[in-house]
Design a protein around this motif. Structure first.
Motif, PDB file in Angstrom:
ATOM      1  N   HIS A 198       0.855  -1.188   0.000  1.00 21.44           N
ATOM      2  CA  HIS A 198       0.000   0.000   0.000  1.00 21.44           C
ATOM      3  C   HIS A 198       0.889   1.236   0.000  1.00 21.44           C
ATOM      4  CE1 HIS A 198      -3.083  -2.846   1.815  1.00 21.44           C
ATOM      5  NE2 HIS A 198      -3.699  -2.353   0.767  1.00 21.44           N
ATOM      6  N   THR A 199       1.135   1.771  -1.178  1.00 18.01           N
ATOM      7  CA  THR A 199       1.902   3.022  -1.247  1.00 18.01           C
ATOM      8  C   THR A 199       0.992   4.165  -0.811  1.00 18.01           C
ATOM      9  OG1 THR A 199       1.370   3.048  -3.599  1.00 18.01           O
ATOM     10  CG2 THR A 199       3.524   2.204  -2.976  1.00 18.01           C
ATOM     11  N   PRO A 200       1.585   5.258  -0.333  1.00 17.66           N
ATOM     12  CA  PRO A 200       0.766   6.280   0.329  1.00 17.66           C
ATOM     13  C   PRO A 200      -0.120   7.075  -0.632  1.00 17.66           C
ATOM     14  CG  PRO A 200       3.055   6.964   0.241  1.00 17.66           C
ATOM     15  CD  PRO A 200       3.024   5.559  -0.263  1.00 17.66           C
ATOM     16  N   ILE A 201      -1.255   7.523  -0.129  1.00 20.98           N
ATOM     17  CA  ILE A 201      -2.199   8.332  -0.907  1.00 20.98           C
ATOM     18  C   ILE A 201      -1.819   9.811  -0.760  1.00 20.98           C
ATOM     19  CG2 ILE A 201      -4.628   8.819  -1.317  1.00 20.98           C
ATOM     20  CD1 ILE A 201      -3.792   5.820  -1.516  1.00 20.98           C
TER      21      ILE A 201
ATOM     22  N   LEU B 282      -2.473  14.687  -3.223  1.00 16.04           N
ATOM     23  CA  LEU B 282      -2.887  13.306  -3.474  1.00 16.04           C
ATOM     24  C   LEU B 282      -1.973  12.689  -4.522  1.00 16.04           C
ATOM     25  CD1 LEU B 282      -6.787  13.641  -3.530  1.00 16.04           C
ATOM     26  CD2 LEU B 282      -5.315  12.759  -1.697  1.00 16.04           C
TER      27      LEU B 282
ATOM     28  N   PHE C 134      -1.897  -1.596  -5.655  1.00 13.36           N
ATOM     29  CA  PHE C 134      -3.246  -1.542  -6.227  1.00 13.36           C
ATOM     30  C   PHE C 134      -3.993  -0.556  -5.334  1.00 13.36           C
ATOM     31  CE2 PHE C 134      -6.861  -4.453  -8.043  1.00 13.36           C
ATOM     32  CZ  PHE C 134      -7.578  -3.345  -8.394  1.00 13.36           C
ATOM     33  N   GLY C 135      -4.107   0.664  -5.830  1.00 14.35           N
ATOM     34  CA  GLY C 135      -4.735   1.683  -5.003  1.00 14.35           C
ATOM     35  C   GLY C 135      -5.187   2.854  -5.842  1.00 14.35           C
ATOM     36  N   PRO C 136      -5.873   3.798  -5.188  1.00 16.18           N
ATOM     37  CA  PRO C 136      -6.392   4.947  -5.921  1.00 16.18           C
ATOM     38  C   PRO C 136      -5.291   5.958  -6.244  1.00 16.18           C
ATOM     39  CG  PRO C 136      -6.940   5.130  -3.603  1.00 16.18           C
ATOM     40  CD  PRO C 136      -6.242   3.809  -3.774  1.00 16.18           C
TER      41      PRO C 136
ATOM     42  N   PHE D 297      -4.797   9.972  -8.483  1.00 17.02           N
ATOM     43  CA  PHE D 297      -5.591  11.182  -8.718  1.00 17.02           C
ATOM     44  C   PHE D 297      -4.937  12.079  -9.756  1.00 17.02           C
ATOM     45  CE2 PHE D 297      -6.037   9.442  -4.531  1.00 17.02           C
ATOM     46  CZ  PHE D 297      -7.403   9.434  -4.323  1.00 17.02           C
TER      47      PHE D 297
ATOM     48  N   GLU E 116     -10.329  10.615 -10.098  1.00 16.89           N
ATOM     49  CA  GLU E 116      -9.963   9.584  -9.118  1.00 16.89           C
ATOM     50  C   GLU E 116     -10.122   8.235  -9.782  1.00 16.89           C
ATOM     51  OE1 GLU E 116     -11.853   9.930  -5.217  1.00 16.89           O
ATOM     52  OE2 GLU E 116     -12.252   7.777  -5.237  1.00 16.89           O
TER      53      GLU E 116
ATOM     54  N   TRP F   7      -8.211   3.946 -10.109  1.00 20.64           N
ATOM     55  CA  TRP F   7      -7.336   2.979  -9.437  1.00 20.64           C
ATOM     56  C   TRP F   7      -6.252   2.500 -10.397  1.00 20.64           C
ATOM     57  CZ3 TRP F   7      -8.115   0.598  -4.330  1.00 20.64           C
ATOM     58  CH2 TRP F   7      -9.074   1.290  -3.570  1.00 20.64           C
TER      59      TRP F   7
ATOM     60  N   PHE G  75      -6.739   0.744 -13.905  1.00 20.81           N
ATOM     61  CA  PHE G  75      -7.738  -0.297 -13.617  1.00 20.81           C
ATOM     62  C   PHE G  75      -9.031  -0.058 -14.386  1.00 20.81           C
ATOM     63  CE2 PHE G  75     -11.087  -2.039 -10.727  1.00 20.81           C
ATOM     64  CZ  PHE G  75     -10.811  -3.370 -10.961  1.00 20.81           C
TER      65      PHE G  75
ATOM     66  N   GLU H  93      -3.662   8.228   7.761  1.00 17.79           N
ATOM     67  CA  GLU H  93      -4.058   7.492   6.550  1.00 17.79           C
ATOM     68  C   GLU H  93      -3.948   6.012   6.870  1.00 17.79           C
ATOM     69  OE1 GLU H  93      -2.114   8.711   2.853  1.00 17.79           O
ATOM     70  OE2 GLU H  93      -1.819   6.613   2.338  1.00 17.79           O
TER      71      GLU H  93
ATOM     72  N   TRP I 163      -6.010   1.862   6.119  1.00 18.14           N
ATOM     73  CA  TRP I 163      -6.911   1.125   5.236  1.00 18.14           C
ATOM     74  C   TRP I 163      -8.019   0.461   6.038  1.00 18.14           C
ATOM     75  CZ3 TRP I 163      -6.224   0.061  -0.307  1.00 18.14           C
ATOM     76  CH2 TRP I 163      -5.240   0.885  -0.890  1.00 18.14           C
TER      77      TRP I 163
ATOM     78  N   PRO J 156       3.607   0.842   5.312  1.00 12.90           N
ATOM     79  CA  PRO J 156       4.829   1.022   4.513  1.00 12.90           C
ATOM     80  C   PRO J 156       5.397   2.438   4.631  1.00 12.90           C
ATOM     81  CG  PRO J 156       3.222  -0.204   3.253  1.00 12.90           C
ATOM     82  CD  PRO J 156       2.529   0.224   4.517  1.00 12.90           C
TER      83      PRO J 156
ATOM     84  N   ARG K 138       1.710   7.974   7.696  1.00 12.98           N
ATOM     85  CA  ARG K 138       1.351   9.398   7.756  1.00 12.98           C
ATOM     86  C   ARG K 138       0.717   9.662   9.109  1.00 12.98           C
ATOM     87  NH1 ARG K 138       4.293   9.256   3.984  1.00 12.98           N
ATOM     88  NH2 ARG K 138       3.861   9.874   1.851  1.00 12.98           N
TER      89      ARG K 138
END
Lengths: 462, 462
Positions: free
Chosen positions: A158-161, A204, A225-227, A229, A242, A244, A434, B242, B244, B452, B455
């Motif tokens: 999960h890389t950061p948003i 973002l 696999f994440g959102p 922007f 937004e 994925w 996605f 942040e 999940w 990972p 924040r």
């Protein structure tokens, strides 16, 4: 109360014949005669609805007969095979209990609605056939992607948003803040970000790739696999603010490995949907895109074509008459060019490799010609680019030089340069949009119709 | 070049004995004698490193002998069983090629580093044993959650990240904007959101539940799995800005169904990790939490306890002496109370049900007593609350009344009320904090060490 899902019944119908079952669902249609009637109900677990027969020996016969489209019911009865009827079986109800009735102004009466209209009721459109198909397939594609990578030992990261970097300058970014907009604290003419939540300016994410690389240099094979922007003011059928992304990254891997895994992944997810959503695909093939099934079946069987950017430009520039944007070496390819290559020239997915370095990102590996980089885009019919990837520059000196040429702030990328200092490896990866994959596999042509709650410029409903 | 992953070798070692293989990895240690040496290398695919033996008959023997910790190598050789040695087998190298050397200032020399220090190098810490274990398990838990729900027919829904609603008022929100902070356009004393990207004020989501409910009323069983945000200025070991969340939602389901699926899910993911990460759990059990394995094995076997809030308050108020916050009926339970219940009273996970309506969200179903709602929290030893859920109010009149009592803007929730107008069903769901689950299963006590790139207030690195 044990309620059986319609999926279980449809997929193992023989087990249920002549037994009593209780099912639940929402009424799709209701036809009553003098002393009996038919409900078709859908519980959302299976595409095809179930036919329920009710009779006037039930004490609430009149209540049932009046049920409108959309009402919720729980039905107990006996499942009977009906070999001579249109459907294979029906449920002879003994009890129909009304869970929740509906109102006459229910917007989804039994008729076809335009996709445009359905976009105005995002909370109800999942109840329609089209969106039952689209959103179940969307869920299946997501799971197929996870399965594909997990089976191959890739670690999900999960890389950061929220991010303080602008990644690769990949696009316009949304700012994230807790500063009061009606009264921004200022310091020497600038917003005083010391007062902001993170003590600095944050946005973002537009890509998790650089973060992903740090994990690839520890786990070898990873995927995100994440959102992501983009605050781009573009109102097209293919862009959302937004969306994925899936971004696999592999250490000890070159461009060849990147293409191999990309092709393997696309075939895997299409095969998965062909097996697990045949009713949905059949429906979409009939009502949305008549060539959908043939195209998907073809892709699973065919090898993807390969062409270098330089060769592609040669092919395209001969046909410059047909393009709005004329092609010459050094230009970026537009969707019209991409679609011509994949739809007209190769008639299947195609990898275009080795683009001019000046139209690609700073982190791509410089080829020996000094002009091109080890980049690859995968183009598919009907969409154009669906995947963009590259081998990454793993040489500290070359990477630093390129970043200096591009006037980047090296200080901010120290972590990224560290990866080239301490046990650098040849490595690469790609990004899959996605929603583009969902559009491709469902045949839907507007990204707003494959996102549960689409966010586009001027639109942020629910 | 075909490179074999160490996971394949360790899990099917007999197949590789006495064959030639090529592997890759990063050096963990290097000991050389006069005419031979040992490298241990890890490629990130398996927890245990591989021992490589190299000899002075190799032309780059001196180069190899000088390789430092962290260097990347590709090794070809023959895998030999070593039944009398500490490790089961070793690789007798014929070629060791240096992929990328390392520098003497590599921060991860072969010694233990504190977790606090490792937080300062988030791009390198995944290379350590602790974070190899934590982040592989994190990935496995994520996949186990998807598998659990997909096997049961739940549809995965991507609820939106950017939202114009404040969901349930669940917490402080981050604002999302493209307005220039140095010069906010104003209109009648307020920021002019007509100029903002979406034409209105928008924020980062705190929960996908309300959106999820709209899909549950179409697909029956759905789940979300995505990032959520809290702009809370709290610097604890258990809070991040942040994180999940997983939020399943089921139509035609009551509180009993919610508890059943929650317990089943927790057991499933623990069982999955016990089977798929035994080396990692063994390591964490030895170095992080000596009771980890016993606790996990115990949970898979035991039924979760159940107690009503009212009963729990009776139990707790007898022990008020030991608590900082004294307990009485009507108060919210603090972590100290939750942990006492699960660790001291029940000594296993426990569901606490039927909380006072005034300390719970507006959407929870009012019980017949008129005072409590059909809420449930799942408490686990070492953590406290890991899951919070409820049956939802499905009665339009009661829901509207409660929202009016709480002075909510009904207009904004029209979509939510629609679900109670058109085929309303009993339904419910819960939220699982993903990082809490990872902490619970790895024994890590700080949320910064299971994210990972964490924040938290004042921290947004990489």
């Amino acid at each position: 109360m044990e309620i059986t899902g319609l999926r279980d019944i449809f997929l193992s119908k023989e087990e249920f014949f002549d037994t009593e079952v209780t099912v639940s669902g929402w009424v799709r249609s209701n036809r009553d005669s003098k002393n009996f009637g038919f409900l078709t109900i859908s519980d959302g677990t299976f595409f095809t609805p179930l036919q329920v027969v009710y009779h006037d020996n039930m004490e609430n016969f009149n209540e049932i007969a009046k049920l409108g489209v959309g009402a919720a019911v729980i039905v107990t009865g006996r499942l009977l095979a009906t070999p001579d009827a249109k459907q294979d079986f029906e449920l002879q109800a003994t009890v129909v209990s009304v869970e929740g009735d509906t109102l006459p102004d229910y917007p989804l009466q039994k008729k076809r609605h335009s996709l445009e209209y359905l976009r105005t009721i995002p909370h109800l459109r999942p109840r329609t056939n089209t969106f039952q198909a689209v959103f179940r397939i969307r869920s299946q594609i997501a799971f197929a992607i996870h399965s594909f990578f997990q089976e191959r030992g890739f670690v999900y990261v999960h890389t950061p948003i929220i991010t303080a970097s602008d990644a690769e300058g990949a696009g316009e970014m949304f700012q994230v803040t807790t500063l009061p907009l009606e009264n921004i604290p200022m310091h020497e003419g600038c917003p005083d970000y010391k007062e902001d939540f993170f003590g600095k300016k944050t946005s973002l994410t537009v890509s998790g790739q650089l973060n992903g690389e740090t994990f690839a240099q520890a786990f070898r094979d990873i995927y995100t696999f994440g959102p992501t922007f983009r605050a781009e003011n573009s109102n097209t059928q293919r862009h959302a603010a937004e969306f994925w992304m899936i971004e696999p990254e592999m250490a000890f891997a070159d461009l060849e490995d990147v293409m191999f895994i990309a092709e393997d992944m696309l075939k895997y997810i299409i095969q998965y949907v062909l097996i697990n959503a045949p009713e949905e695909l059949e429906f979409l093939n009939q009502f949305v895109d008549k060539e959908l099934l043939a195209r998907l079946q073809n892709i699973v069987k065919s090898d993807f074509a390969r062409v270098s950017y330089t060769e592609a430009v040669e092919l395209l520039s001969k046909e410059n008459d047909r393009f709005d944007y004329k092609v010459e070496w050094g230009c970026d390819l537009q969707t019209e060019h991409e679609r011509y290559l994949t739809e007209e020239v190769f008639k299947r997915p195609v990898f275009v490799t080795d683009y001019p370095k000046d139209i690609k990102a700073f982190y791509m590996k410089l080829n020996e010609d000094g002009k091109t980089v080890a980049a690859v885009d995968c183009l598919v019919p009907g969409i154009g680019e669906i995947i963009g990837g590259s081998q990454r520059e793993d040489d500290l000196e070359k990477l630093t030089k390129r970043m200096e040429e591009m006037k980047m702030n090296l200080e901010e990328y120290q972590f990224y340069l560290d990866l080239r200092k301490y046990g650098s490896t040849r490595h690469g990866g790609f990004g899959l949009g996605f929603e583009r994959a969902v559009m491709y596999i469902t045949g839907m042509s507007n990204i707003r119709d494959v996102l549960p709650f689409p966010r586009t410029v001027g639109n942020c409903e629910l």
